[in-house]
Enzyme design. Sequence first.
Site, PDB file in Angstrom:
ATOM      1  N   GLY A  31       0.949  -1.133   0.021  1.00 35.64           N
ATOM      2  CA  GLY A  31       0.004   0.103   0.174  1.00 35.64           C
ATOM      3  C   GLY A  31       0.972   1.280   0.338  1.00 35.64           C
ATOM      4  O   GLY A  31       2.022   1.104  -0.534  1.00 35.64           O
ATOM      5  N   ALA A  32       0.316   2.425   0.478  1.00 36.38           N
ATOM      6  CA  ALA A  32       0.798   3.832   0.140  1.00 36.38           C
ATOM      7  C   ALA A  32       1.283   3.965  -1.185  1.00 36.38           C
ATOM      8  O   ALA A  32       2.632   4.236  -1.373  1.00 36.38           O
ATOM      9  CB  ALA A  32       1.764   3.773   1.388  1.00 36.38           C
ATOM     10  N   LEU A  33       0.770   3.729  -1.959  1.00 32.82           N
ATOM     11  CA  LEU A  33       0.775   3.646  -3.543  1.00 32.82           C
ATOM     12  C   LEU A  33       1.479   5.026  -3.826  1.00 32.82           C
ATOM     13  O   LEU A  33       0.796   6.067  -3.804  1.00 32.82           O
ATOM     14  CB  LEU A  33      -0.401   3.142  -4.235  1.00 32.82           C
ATOM     15  N   HIS A  37       4.482   2.268  -7.720  1.00 36.74           N
ATOM     16  CA  HIS A  37       3.500   1.238  -7.919  1.00 36.74           C
ATOM     17  C   HIS A  37       2.542   1.144  -9.104  1.00 36.74           C
ATOM     18  O   HIS A  37       2.281   0.366  -9.747  1.00 36.74           O
ATOM     19  CB  HIS A  37       2.570   1.176  -6.739  1.00 36.74           C
ATOM     20  N   GLN A  61       7.813  -9.502   7.584  1.00 34.58           N
ATOM     21  CA  GLN A  61       9.120  -8.779   7.249  1.00 34.58           C
ATOM     22  C   GLN A  61       9.446  -7.643   8.074  1.00 34.58           C
ATOM     23  O   GLN A  61      10.454  -6.998   7.507  1.00 34.58           O
ATOM     24  CB  GLN A  61       8.909  -8.519   5.505  1.00 34.58           C
ATOM     25  N   GLY A 147       9.269  -3.890  -8.604  1.00 39.34           N
ATOM     26  CA  GLY A 147      10.123  -2.878  -8.738  1.00 39.34           C
ATOM     27  C   GLY A 147      11.731  -2.984  -8.832  1.00 39.34           C
ATOM     28  O   GLY A 147      12.127  -3.769  -7.862  1.00 39.34           O
ATOM     29  N   GLN A 153      15.429  -7.887  -3.422  1.00 41.62           N
ATOM     30  CA  GLN A 153      13.881  -8.282  -3.309  1.00 41.62           C
ATOM     31  C   GLN A 153      13.760  -9.076  -4.548  1.00 41.62           C
ATOM     32  O   GLN A 153      13.242 -10.243  -4.733  1.00 41.62           O
ATOM     33  CB  GLN A 153      13.163  -7.279  -2.940  1.00 41.62           C
TER      34      GLN A 153
HETATM   35  O1  PAF Z   1       8.083  -4.399  -2.005  1.00 45.69           O
HETATM   36  C1  PAF Z   1       7.187  -4.637  -1.039  1.00 45.69           C
HETATM   37  O2  PAF Z   1       6.233  -3.703  -0.996  1.00 45.69           O
HETATM   38  C2  PAF Z   1       7.006  -5.800  -0.108  1.00 45.69           C
HETATM   39  O3  PAF Z   1       8.134  -6.458   0.278  1.00 45.69           O
HETATM   40  C3  PAF Z   1       6.172  -6.901  -0.970  1.00 45.69           C
HETATM   41  C4  PAF Z   1       6.806  -7.326  -2.039  1.00 45.69           C
HETATM   42  C5  PAF Z   1       4.798  -6.413  -1.259  1.00 45.69           C
HETATM   43  C6  PAF Z   1       5.858  -8.098  -0.026  1.00 45.69           C
HETATM   44  O4  PAF Z   1       5.494  -7.811   1.191  1.00 45.69           O
END
Ligand code: PAF
Length: 311
Positions: A31-33, A37, A61, A147, A153
């Site tokens: 979220g917090a797009l 995003h 996480q 991204g 990641q």
């Molecule tokens: O990059 C993120 O916003 C997060 O690490 C993800 C990939 C949505 C996993 O919670």
Amino acid sequence: MEVLSTIDQVRARTARARAAGGMVGLVPTMGALHAGHVSLIGAAVADGCDALVTVFVNPLQFAAGEDLDAYPRPIEADLAAAQAAGATWVFVPGDGEMYPQEPLTTVSVAGLGDAMEGASRPTHFAGVATVVTKLFAITGACRAYFGEKDFQQLAIVTRVAADLSLPVDVVGCPIVREPDGLALSSRNVYLTPDERTAAPVLHRALVEAADLIAAGERSVQAVRAHIEARITAEPLAHFDYAEVVDPTTMQPAELALPGVRILAAAQFGIPRLLDNVPTDPAGTSPAIALSTSDLEVSTGDRAPRRGGRDT
Ligand code: PAF
């Protein structure tokens, strides 16, 4: 656009779309797009997918003492942004839907998550890999858009999909930047005005490092030292790391040859900001985009990562 809250709803919608010959484009988010995003959703739509945006602040996480409770959750604005970007569905599960019981099964990728972000946040990538694997399992066969800002990641998620033979094509999408080079991040909202002014030093240092390589510098130590010196010279920045890696294996490069990826992180007040730049195998430099437009997509093509599916 439909807002979904249960796994069963997602499974029913995505199965129906596939049965009708459609392709599902998964865009996992917390979220917090922001425009980064939105560019992922736009990429899924441009590829002809029904875009499934997930909005879930994944507790796995975050370590104790991190910003889980404070993490921004502007759900109404997120729904509006997803709709404007052309999403077909937004999945907004509660913690109980995703983790009805404490998960005893987690996913971790040996090696890839130990250095850089993993060194500062030892439990982070197992939390990411676990939730992303769950989202892949819930969604089923799809393209999944991540991204390049979170380059480590991206490498980890790509490897998970390949190692577990998941029916997912991972697509890495270019970083979206402010005109002064700052990479968009949901955590930029934590910056004070002075920190916001200082923060682009991270990108400038990386671009200068790429320029050094384009000019023939081959010493990884010299490249890393340049980044550290540039960031440390900014009083509001606290240097964390600079690394030069092979972009596929994420292993430290022995020589700073064209084609390596350069990554760095620094703390500016509350947020720790990450950034990275490619180096052109042909040896040219990724110049800072200076433009009158609001936002710039940085250099580097959107690169599908096959094998299931790229921080
Ligand atoms: O990059 C993120 O916003 C997060 O690490 C993800 C990939 C949505 C996993 O919670």
